[in-house]
Write a protein that holds these residues in place. Structure first.
Motif, short mmCIF file in Angstrom:
data_model
loop_
_atom_site.label_atom_id
_atom_site.label_comp_id
_atom_site.label_asym_id
_atom_site.label_seq_id
_atom_site.Cartn_x
_atom_site.Cartn_y
_atom_site.Cartn_z
N CYS A 79 -13.62 -41.68 -21.04
CA CYS A 79 -14.07 -41.77 -22.47
C CYS A 79 -13.93 -42.54 -23.10
O CYS A 79 -14.88 -42.65 -23.56
N PHE A 80 -12.82 -43.16 -23.55
CA PHE A 80 -12.42 -44.76 -23.61
C PHE A 80 -13.55 -45.75 -23.66
O PHE A 80 -14.03 -46.52 -24.56
N ASN A 81 -13.60 -45.82 -21.98
CA ASN A 81 -14.42 -46.98 -22.14
C ASN A 81 -15.82 -46.69 -22.88
O ASN A 81 -17.10 -46.74 -23.30
N ALA A 82 -16.03 -45.63 -22.59
CA ALA A 82 -17.92 -44.52 -23.13
C ALA A 82 -17.47 -44.62 -24.95
O ALA A 82 -18.92 -45.24 -25.74
N LEU A 83 -16.18 -44.54 -24.98
CA LEU A 83 -16.30 -45.13 -27.06
C LEU A 83 -16.08 -46.45 -26.96
O LEU A 83 -17.36 -46.98 -28.18
N VAL A 84 -16.56 -47.57 -26.44
CA VAL A 84 -16.19 -48.56 -27.14
C VAL A 84 -17.66 -49.48 -26.44
O VAL A 84 -17.68 -50.07 -27.17
N TRP A 85 -18.20 -48.53 -25.55
CA TRP A 85 -19.45 -48.97 -25.96
C TRP A 85 -20.03 -48.44 -26.79
O TRP A 85 -21.00 -49.09 -27.26
N CYS A 86 -20.07 -47.44 -27.34
CA CYS A 86 -20.31 -47.75 -29.15
C CYS A 86 -20.24 -48.70 -29.88
O CYS A 86 -21.32 -48.73 -31.27
N ALA A 87 -18.98 -48.66 -30.10
CA ALA A 87 -18.26 -49.73 -30.56
C ALA A 87 -18.35 -50.90 -30.67
O ALA A 87 -19.14 -51.30 -31.40
N PHE A 88 -19.21 -51.39 -29.53
CA PHE A 88 -18.91 -52.60 -28.84
C PHE A 88 -19.85 -52.76 -28.21
O PHE A 88 -20.70 -53.67 -26.97
N PRO A 89 -21.39 -52.17 -28.55
CA PRO A 89 -22.31 -52.35 -27.56
C PRO A 89 -22.57 -53.49 -26.68
O PRO A 89 -23.33 -53.75 -25.51
N ILE A 90 -22.92 -54.95 -27.42
CA ILE A 90 -23.76 -55.85 -27.09
C ILE A 90 -23.31 -56.60 -26.66
O ILE A 90 -23.18 -57.33 -25.23
N SER A 91 -21.20 -56.10 -26.80
CA SER A 91 -20.34 -57.32 -25.88
C SER A 91 -20.45 -56.30 -24.64
O SER A 91 -20.17 -57.16 -23.51
N LYS A 92 -20.07 -55.17 -24.66
CA LYS A 92 -20.25 -54.59 -23.55
C LYS A 92 -21.36 -54.50 -22.48
O LYS A 92 -21.40 -55.67 -21.18
N ALA A 93 -22.54 -54.76 -23.19
CA ALA A 93 -23.72 -55.27 -21.89
C ALA A 93 -23.44 -56.51 -21.53
O ALA A 93 -23.91 -57.03 -20.03
N ALA A 94 -23.47 -57.81 -22.60
CA ALA A 94 -23.62 -58.60 -22.44
C ALA A 94 -22.07 -59.38 -21.09
O ALA A 94 -22.00 -59.87 -20.22
N ILE A 95 -20.84 -58.43 -21.29
CA ILE A 95 -20.14 -57.80 -19.62
C ILE A 95 -20.47 -58.01 -18.59
O ILE A 95 -20.15 -58.09 -17.48
N THR A 96 -21.44 -56.76 -18.12
CA THR A 96 -22.23 -56.73 -17.75
C THR A 96 -23.07 -57.57 -17.11
O THR A 96 -22.65 -57.76 -15.94
N ALA A 97 -23.70 -58.05 -17.79
CA ALA A 97 -24.69 -59.12 -17.85
C ALA A 97 -24.32 -60.73 -17.02
O ALA A 97 -24.59 -60.72 -15.59
N LEU A 98 -22.22 -60.85 -17.53
CA LEU A 98 -21.69 -61.75 -17.17
C LEU A 98 -21.97 -61.22 -15.55
O LEU A 98 -21.04 -62.30 -14.32
N HIS A 99 -21.50 -60.27 -15.34
CA HIS A 99 -20.80 -59.87 -13.97
C HIS A 99 -21.82 -59.77 -13.08
O HIS A 99 -21.67 -60.54 -11.86
N MET A 100 -23.18 -59.54 -13.08
CA MET A 100 -23.98 -59.81 -12.74
C MET A 100 -24.85 -61.09 -11.84
O MET A 100 -24.21 -61.91 -10.95
N ARG A 101 -23.96 -62.55 -12.81
CA ARG A 101 -24.56 -63.18 -12.74
C ARG A 101 -23.56 -64.63 -12.20
O ARG A 101 -23.65 -64.82 -11.32
N HIS A 102 -22.00 -63.98 -11.45
CA HIS A 102 -21.41 -64.22 -11.16
C HIS A 102 -21.46 -63.45 -9.46
O HIS A 102 -20.42 -63.51 -8.95
N PHE A 103 -21.81 -62.25 -9.31
CA PHE A 103 -21.46 -61.05 -8.05
C PHE A 103 -22.90 -61.90 -7.78
O PHE A 103 -23.81 -62.04 -7.34
N THR A 104 -22.13 -61.73 -6.12
CA THR A 104 -22.46 -62.25 -4.77
C THR A 104 -22.06 -60.82 -3.77
O THR A 104 -20.81 -61.12 -3.79
#
Length: 262
Positions: A79-104
């Protein structure tokens, strides 16, 4: 039960209040959908909070490719993860993209992804306009930072929780709680903004730093025993701050934060 009165009374939850107050009960999947597409991933897809069993891909892949965030029902952590997505949406999306750039497939983890996960779970964004105050934190001069400069909190320095595990732990706090900071230099006028405006500005700045690959390893993120922040713990007297088991002394190693170089 949805403890709205509790959230209003606790300073650490201020970044989430605009969204917390929209619910009258523990949010279910339909309740998140009613909020609308507050957040989007970096592909522009709206973020939706869905049952984990509905996903067939790895957690970050599901977010990056479909905008679907695995969210367990009636679970505070998610629930708090979802709320942080609401409060800091651009940074949460950036973290996901960072994971994808470094995932193999052969090397799914590494120092960059470890740092991203650490910050996602227990990170604190630390806006500051006084270099001396940041140096007190880096040097672990806790009594000076929290007691001597008590009146500077919220005026020259502050901490806004980004990590959803922090919010969960603060439901029933205990000595030992420590987060990992991302210091961000701001102007003095920043602290005159509302909390919502501060979150929006920090969200933009933090996302840019993440997109620029400034996060490289967990050691960049200095620790902060956040119950020492004025107003974050019930009794903050001399004996509390003298507890060196919690307010630990500085170890003799060089520390480089993402936005602070020694």
């Amino acid at each position: 039960m949805w403890p709205l009165d509790f959230f209003y009374q606790q300073a650490p939850y201020q970044p989430l209040l605009p969204f917390i107050q929209q619910f009258k009960r523990f949010p279910q999947y339909a309740d998140w959908d009613v909020l609308g597409p507050i957040a989007r991933n970096q592909q522009g897809l709206p973020i939706r909070f869905v049952p984990p069993e509905s996903l067939s891909d790895y957690y970050e892949i599901s977010i990056a490719q479909h905008g679907h965030v695995a969210t367990r029902p009636d679970n505070w952590h998610d629930c708090f993860n979802a709320l942080v997505w609401c409060a800091f949406p651009i940074s949460k999306a950036a973290i996901t993209a960072l994971h994808m750039r470094h995932f193999t497939p052969d090397h799914p983890r590494g120092p960059v992804r470890d740092a991203a996960t650490l910050f996602d779970e227990c990170g604190l964004i630390l806006p500051y306009c006084d270099d001396a105050l940041l140096q007190l934190l880096i040097n672990h001069q806790w009594q000076d930072l929290f007691q001597k400069h008590k009146e500077d909190w919220g005026v020259k320095i502050n901490a806004l929780s980004f990590g959803h595990a922090n919010y969960e732990n603060l439901l029933e706090p205990f000595l030992g709680l420590t987060g990992k900071c991302w210091p961000i230099k701001v102007t003095a006028d920043f602290f005159k903004l509302t909390i919502a405006e501060q979150c929006a500005q920090l969200d933009q700045q933090l996302a840019q730093f993440i997109n620029d690959d400034q996060l490289k390893n967990p050691r960049q993120l200095p620790p902060l025993p956040y119950l020492g922040i004025p107003g974050w713990w019930q009794i903050q007297d001399d004996a509390f701050y003298a507890n060196t088991q919690y307010f630990r002394k500085h170890r003799s190693h060089k520390l480089n934060t993402p936005m602070h170089k020694d």
